[in-house]
Design an enzyme around this catalytic site. Structure first.
Site, PDB file in Angstrom:
ATOM      1  N   ASP A   8       0.876  -1.174   0.000  1.00 23.43           N
ATOM      2  CA  ASP A   8       0.000   0.000   0.000  1.00 23.43           C
ATOM      3  C   ASP A   8       0.919   1.230   0.000  1.00 23.43           C
ATOM      4  O   ASP A   8       2.129   1.113   0.221  1.00 23.43           O
ATOM      5  CB  ASP A   8      -0.881  -0.018   1.263  1.00 23.43           C
ATOM      6  CG  ASP A   8      -1.786   1.213   1.354  1.00 23.43           C
ATOM      7  OD1 ASP A   8      -2.419   1.559   0.355  1.00 23.43           O
ATOM      8  OD2 ASP A   8      -1.844   1.828   2.441  1.00 23.43           O
ATOM      9  N   SER A   9       0.306   2.391  -0.175  1.00 21.32           N
ATOM     10  CA  SER A   9       1.079   3.630  -0.075  1.00 21.32           C
ATOM     11  C   SER A   9       1.601   3.824   1.345  1.00 21.32           C
ATOM     12  O   SER A   9       2.485   4.646   1.566  1.00 21.32           O
ATOM     13  CB  SER A   9       0.196   4.819  -0.438  1.00 21.32           C
ATOM     14  OG  SER A   9      -0.868   4.907   0.498  1.00 21.32           O
ATOM     15  N   CYS A  71      -4.480  -1.348  -1.986  1.00 22.14           N
ATOM     16  CA  CYS A  71      -4.643   0.096  -2.136  1.00 22.14           C
ATOM     17  C   CYS A  71      -5.629   0.323  -3.276  1.00 22.14           C
ATOM     18  O   CYS A  71      -5.376  -0.126  -4.407  1.00 22.14           O
ATOM     19  CB  CYS A  71      -3.271   0.690  -2.457  1.00 22.14           C
ATOM     20  SG  CYS A  71      -3.307   2.458  -2.845  1.00 22.14           S
ATOM     21  N   GLU A 150      -1.471   8.149   8.629  1.00 26.01           N
ATOM     22  CA  GLU A 150      -0.060   7.722   8.550  1.00 26.01           C
ATOM     23  C   GLU A 150       0.724   8.171   9.780  1.00 26.01           C
ATOM     24  O   GLU A 150       1.668   7.516  10.202  1.00 26.01           O
ATOM     25  CB  GLU A 150       0.607   8.313   7.291  1.00 26.01           C
ATOM     26  CG  GLU A 150       0.236   7.618   6.004  1.00 26.01           C
ATOM     27  CD  GLU A 150       0.801   6.207   5.904  1.00 26.01           C
ATOM     28  OE1 GLU A 150       2.002   6.026   6.105  1.00 26.01           O
ATOM     29  OE2 GLU A 150       0.008   5.282   5.648  1.00 26.01           O
ATOM     30  N   CYS A 182     -11.033   3.369   0.556  1.00 22.90           N
ATOM     31  CA  CYS A 182      -9.582   3.525   0.721  1.00 22.90           C
ATOM     32  C   CYS A 182      -9.223   2.630   1.895  1.00 22.90           C
ATOM     33  O   CYS A 182      -9.920   2.634   2.919  1.00 22.90           O
ATOM     34  CB  CYS A 182      -9.241   4.979   1.024  1.00 22.90           C
ATOM     35  SG  CYS A 182      -7.547   5.235   1.613  1.00 22.90           S
ATOM     36  N   HIS A 184      -7.063   2.788   4.078  1.00 23.20           N
ATOM     37  CA  HIS A 184      -6.750   3.462   5.350  1.00 23.20           C
ATOM     38  C   HIS A 184      -8.007   3.706   6.195  1.00 23.20           C
ATOM     39  O   HIS A 184      -7.918   3.821   7.414  1.00 23.20           O
ATOM     40  CB  HIS A 184      -6.113   4.840   5.093  1.00 23.20           C
ATOM     41  CG  HIS A 184      -4.670   4.807   4.712  1.00 23.20           C
ATOM     42  ND1 HIS A 184      -4.220   4.410   3.473  1.00 23.20           N
ATOM     43  CD2 HIS A 184      -3.552   5.164   5.414  1.00 23.20           C
ATOM     44  CE1 HIS A 184      -2.894   4.515   3.426  1.00 23.20           C
ATOM     45  NE2 HIS A 184      -2.466   4.974   4.592  1.00 23.20           N
TER      46      HIS A 184
HETATM   47  N1  DGL Z   1      -4.761   3.243   1.051  1.00 23.61           N
HETATM   48  C1  DGL Z   1      -4.843   3.748  -0.271  1.00 23.61           C
HETATM   49  C2  DGL Z   1      -6.158   3.479  -0.948  1.00 23.61           C
HETATM   50  O1  DGL Z   1      -6.767   2.477  -0.642  1.00 23.61           O
HETATM   51  C3  DGL Z   1      -4.118   4.971  -0.660  1.00 23.61           C
HETATM   52  C4  DGL Z   1      -4.335   6.217   0.072  1.00 23.61           C
HETATM   53  C5  DGL Z   1      -3.341   7.256  -0.383  1.00 23.61           C
HETATM   54  O2  DGL Z   1      -2.147   6.997  -0.358  1.00 23.61           O
HETATM   55  O3  DGL Z   1      -3.795   8.337  -0.768  1.00 23.61           O
HETATM   56  O4  DGL Z   1      -6.576   4.209  -1.810  1.00 23.61           O
END
Ligand code: DGL
Length: 267
Positions: A8-9, A71, A150, A182, A184
């Site tokens: 993931d990011s 992600c 984060e 997302c 996150h």
């Molecule tokens: N967790 C990611 C997603 O599902 C990326 C969020 C990001 O880095 O902007 O989109």
């Protein structure tokens, strides 16, 4: 033995890793957080596509036999490209759970909270266009949420204030179902429930994603590993910070697996 790479990011993909460990604990996992480059949600499509492919190549060099693009943004921007470049490896992506939301909504008003890139991607818009029926979708970009998550803020007053602003359009529209688009965002579930109440259905696709992973592992005949099983946590920014957050956010990951950790530079 099967080694599965999850990336993931940043820490968002831990929500998917957590579900993978619940459903499929008998594998080795490598978790890669590209936290040096988070958030992906506001970067250019070309950058996200190239970076995602580079990370997949790196994970395969580390021994991964299957990859989970944990992600939504990277899936939307890059998965077709990754699958094209790496046809021999099962690649599982995540996308906003629009279809289950349509089935579960009774008032046909569904909110979608996702990154700006996911919402404007061709893949997401093709998914919306493929749906039949009269469901109304209210999209909202969660600008600013990922950097706060984060930094470990999942219940601070700062993130609550920002989240209240992002959730207001959903309240105004009277949605009964909210797609967490997302990876996150599931960490914000308690705050979202505090703001929207318990009557809202929250849709997170981790469970379905891991079922798909298990089907693919069977299809590619990737066997489960013998103990001791490991999770290797890699971060492009700060592996110790990643592990500290993972201990807080997904404590069960630390029960059955031995843990290795390292900060890496991936060009
Ligand atoms: N967790 C990611 C997603 O599902 C990326 C969020 C990001 O880095 O902007 O989109």
């Amino acid at each position: 033995m099967a080694t599965i790479g999850v990336f993931d990011s940043g820490i968002g993909g831990l929500t998917v890793l957590n579900e993978a460990l619940r459903q499929a604990p008998s594998h080795h996992y490598i978790y890669l957080a590209d936290s040096a480059n988070a958030p992906y949600g506001e970067k250019s499509s070309d950058w996200v596509a190239q970076r995602s492919l580079d990370l997949c190549h790196w994970l395969v060099r580390e021994g991964c036999q299957a990859l989970v693009v944990a992600c939504n943004t990277a899936t939307a921007e890059a998965i077709a490209h990754i699958r094209h470049e790496m046809p021999a490896i099962p690649i599982i992506g995540v996308e906003p759970g629009i279809k289950p939301a349509v089935h579960q909504s009774t008032n046909h008003k569904v909110g979608v909270l996702a990154t700006q890139n996911t919402l404007k991607s061709d893949k997401f818009n093709a998914l919306l266009a493929s749906l039949e029926g009269d469901c109304e979708f209210i999209p909202q970009a969660g600008l600013g949420l990922v950097p706060l998550i984060e930094s470990g803020q999942i219940d601070s007053s700062e993130i609550e204030g920002l989240l209240r602003q992002h959730l207001q359009p959903f309240q105004d529209a009277g949605i009964d179902t909210l797609v967490l688009g997302c990876t996150h965002y599931p960490f914000l579930t308690p705050l979202i429930r505090k703001i929207l109440g318990d009557g809202i259905q929250l849709i997170d696709t981790s469970e379905a994603v891991v079922k798909q992973l298990s089907r693919k592992l069977e299809e590619f005949q990737l066997l489960q590993s013998a103990p001791p099983r490991t999770i290797r946590f890699y971060s492009t920014l700060d592996a110790n910070g990643l592990v500290q957050l993972a201990k807080q956010l997904i404590p069960s990951a630390f029960e059955q697996h031995s843990i290795e950790t390292s900060t890496v530079f991936i060009s």
